[in-house]
Design an enzyme around this catalytic site. Structure first.
Site, short mmCIF file in Angstrom:
data_model
loop_
_atom_site.label_atom_id
_atom_site.label_comp_id
_atom_site.label_asym_id
_atom_site.label_seq_id
_atom_site.Cartn_x
_atom_site.Cartn_y
_atom_site.Cartn_z
N ARG A 168 -10.38 -10.87 1.56
CA ARG A 168 -11.23 -12.21 1.17
C ARG A 168 -10.40 -13.59 0.76
NH1 ARG A 168 -11.68 -9.23 -4.47
NH2 ARG A 168 -10.96 -7.85 -2.96
N LYS A 193 0.73 -1.15 -0.06
CA LYS A 193 0.42 0.33 -0.16
C LYS A 193 0.81 1.16 -0.36
CE LYS A 193 -4.06 -1.72 2.59
NZ LYS A 193 -5.36 -1.95 1.98
N GLU A 223 -6.24 -9.50 0.43
CA GLU A 223 -5.92 -11.03 1.07
C GLU A 223 -7.15 -11.19 2.16
OE1 GLU A 223 -5.23 -7.94 2.66
OE2 GLU A 223 -6.70 -7.54 3.95
#
Ligand code: BES
Ligand code: MN
Ligand code: ZN
Length: 501
Positions: free
Chosen positions: A352, A278, A350
């Site tokens: 899910r 990120k 991640e």
């Protein structure tokens, strides 16, 4: 938590440090205020002098009023009578409690529950006010070692009701509010802890600390997770130096043979995004990526407090998503507990992936329905902001029930569609499914992914990415975790057992 009790009696007779009376716009008092006005001369000229009195949240204090036994009579503006709602009451109680906290008053009585909220019952108003007080007074300042604590802080609030006949229902309402608030504040506490304290191991310990004779908690460490075959959770965990945890909670409050409601939570104690890292701005907020797990634990905390006659199954998958040398990578194919394979195209999707194993495990236990809580997609924050959690799923009845409870508790949800066509977006050329569905409808395609793991069990998914924490703070919550989902589920579960009201 401060103490809240109920009592019937006139304002003039109360001996507390403060007596709080609501004042509607137009300087209009409610019954208790009018009764006080009748026995003392001081009120009328005071109200006449005041400019903004009656505006929502405005406060005015009168000291040493002749004919009373209290140090101060506090008028709290309740705003426009037509705009009154249970949520307005909740917010007003929170504002009032925070103001009193700074006033030096220790024990106060409040006449807020007699505000005329159209279509409401007394027990709803009492619950709303008590929730507002407890949630509004919540703070998380354990790491502020230099902060000065107030010398005299609020110790007790007495909620005044009109008649002694009301006491029994009012007491029950306070008990419900207390359980909800304990659960919500437990969820907030867990989520507000930084990522170096709240680790998967810590979450496991906190779950295990929820002891109750009807509750069984199983915390699986990495070896147990390997043995059980939660391979998707292990894949996400590969980049982290800390062990994952898989937590199962079983609460037997209902009939032996009754299928439980399964509550599943995403427990990413920190989500850096993994190899698909990120950007740095606000990455710190990804310590809140375990708010789904916190909501589940908060709900169990509240349910055990109330001893609700339901059966519950809680399932939490917990890990960090980091970038260690062994981290899973874009292009990897992960085999799940259920056997379905996932093509990983972005390691930052991640949640899910770990939920795939948690949901498949939950579905395997044949619950009556599954409700999952996850800070799943940034797209949900774009769609709904911080005002409502995204609601999706396949179980019409559970979805409708949640919508109804959301209206009532104002722990809001908004439904998004799951048309079959959206499933196209997660088709993979090389595995069964891929873990990203493109830019369009990101919240929906994430839910489509989850839907592959719940079999035929009626299922509702709550995307709490926008609601689980709020860095600006609200009337009911200081900046940080909000405890979203706890109030909602307590009402839903109470309704389901026929204990709703
Ligand atoms: N935990 C995040 C979702 C999130 C983002 C919650 C911002 C709250 C605020 C989740 O794991 C994530 O990173 N999702 C990605 C998915 C994308 C790569 C398909 C997202 O939403 O950007
Ligand atoms: Mn992520
Ligand atoms: Zn995440």
């Amino acid at each position: 938590m401060i103490e809240i009790s109920v009592k019937a009696g006139a304002a003039a007779k109360q001996r507390d440090d403060a007596v709080v009376l609501p004042l509607l716009q137009g300087r209009k008092l409610t019954d208790a205020g009018r009764a006080l006005q009748d026995v003392t001369e001081a009120i009328k000229p005071y109200l006449r002098k005041f400019d903004h009195l009656g505006e929502f949240g405005q406060i005015g204090t009168l000291y040493d009023v002749p004919g009373t036994f209290t140090q101060r009579v506090v008028f709290i503006g309740a705003g426009d009578e037509k705009k009154l709602s249970l949520q307005a009451l909740r917010r007003l109680a929170a504002k009032t409690a925070r103001k009193l906290q700074k006033s030096g008053a220790r024990d106060v009585s409040m006449y807020l529950t007699e505000l005329p909220v159209r279509g409401s019952t007394l027990d709803e108003r009492v619950q709303a006010v008590a929730e507002g007080i407890w949630l509004g007074l919540y703070t998380f300042d354990k790491y502020q070692t230099q902060k000065e604590k107030p010398k005299r802080s609020l110790r007790s609030v007495t909620l005044m009701v009109a008649s002694r006949r009301d006491l029994a229902v009012a007491e029950q309402a306070v008990a419900r509010a207390k359980a909800v608030s304990i659960g919500t504040c437990f969820a907030r506490d867990l989520a507000n802890e930084p990522g170096n304290v709240c680790t998967p191991e810590f979450l496991g310990e906190q779950a295990a600390s929820l002891q109750h004779d009807k509750l069984k908690v199983t915390v699986m460490d990495k070896a147990a997770i390997e043995k059980a075959g939660f391979t998707a959770l292990l894949a996400v965990n590969q980049g982290s130096a800390r062990e994952p945890r898989f937590i199962v909670l079983e609460y037997q409050g209902g009939e032996r043979d009754e299928a439980p409601v399964a509550l599943v939570g995403k427990g990413l104690t920190f989500d850096a995004g993994g190899i698909s890292i990120k950007p740095p701005a606000q990455m710190d907020e990804m310590k809140f990526d375990m708010c789904g797990a916190a909501a589940v634990l908060g709900i169990f905390r509240a349910v055990t407090e109330l001893g609700l006659p339901v059966n519950l199954l809680g399932v939490i998958a917990s890990t960090e998503n980091l970038l260690g040398a062994a981290a899973y990578k874009p292009g990897d194919i992960v085999t799940t507990y259920k056997g379905l394979t996932i093509e990983v195209l972005n390691t930052d999707a991640e949640g899910r992936i770990i939920l795939a194993d948690a949901l498949a495990y939950a579905a395997e236990q044949k619950p009556a329905e599954i409700i999952d809580f996850a800070t799943l997609t940034g797209a949900c924050v774009i769609a709904l902001g911080s005002q409502a959690s995204g609601l999706l799923g396949t179980g019409e009845k559970v979805i409708r029930g949640l919508q109804k409870s959301a209206e009532k508790t104002q722990d809001r949800v908004w439904r998004l569609p799951m048309f079959e066509e959206y499933q196209e977006q997660i088709k993979s050329k090389i595995a069964d499914i891929k873990n990203i569905g493109g830019r369009e409808a990101g919240t929906i395609t994430a839910a489509c992914f989850l839907s592959r793991f719940v079999d035929e069990i009626p299922w509702a998914h709550l995307d709490i990415a926008g609601t689980a924490w709020n860095m600006k703070g609200t009337d009911l919550s200081v900046p940080g975790a909000t405890g979203a989902g706890v109030r909602l589920l307590l009402d839903y579960l109470a309704d389901r057992t026929g204990q709703g009201h």
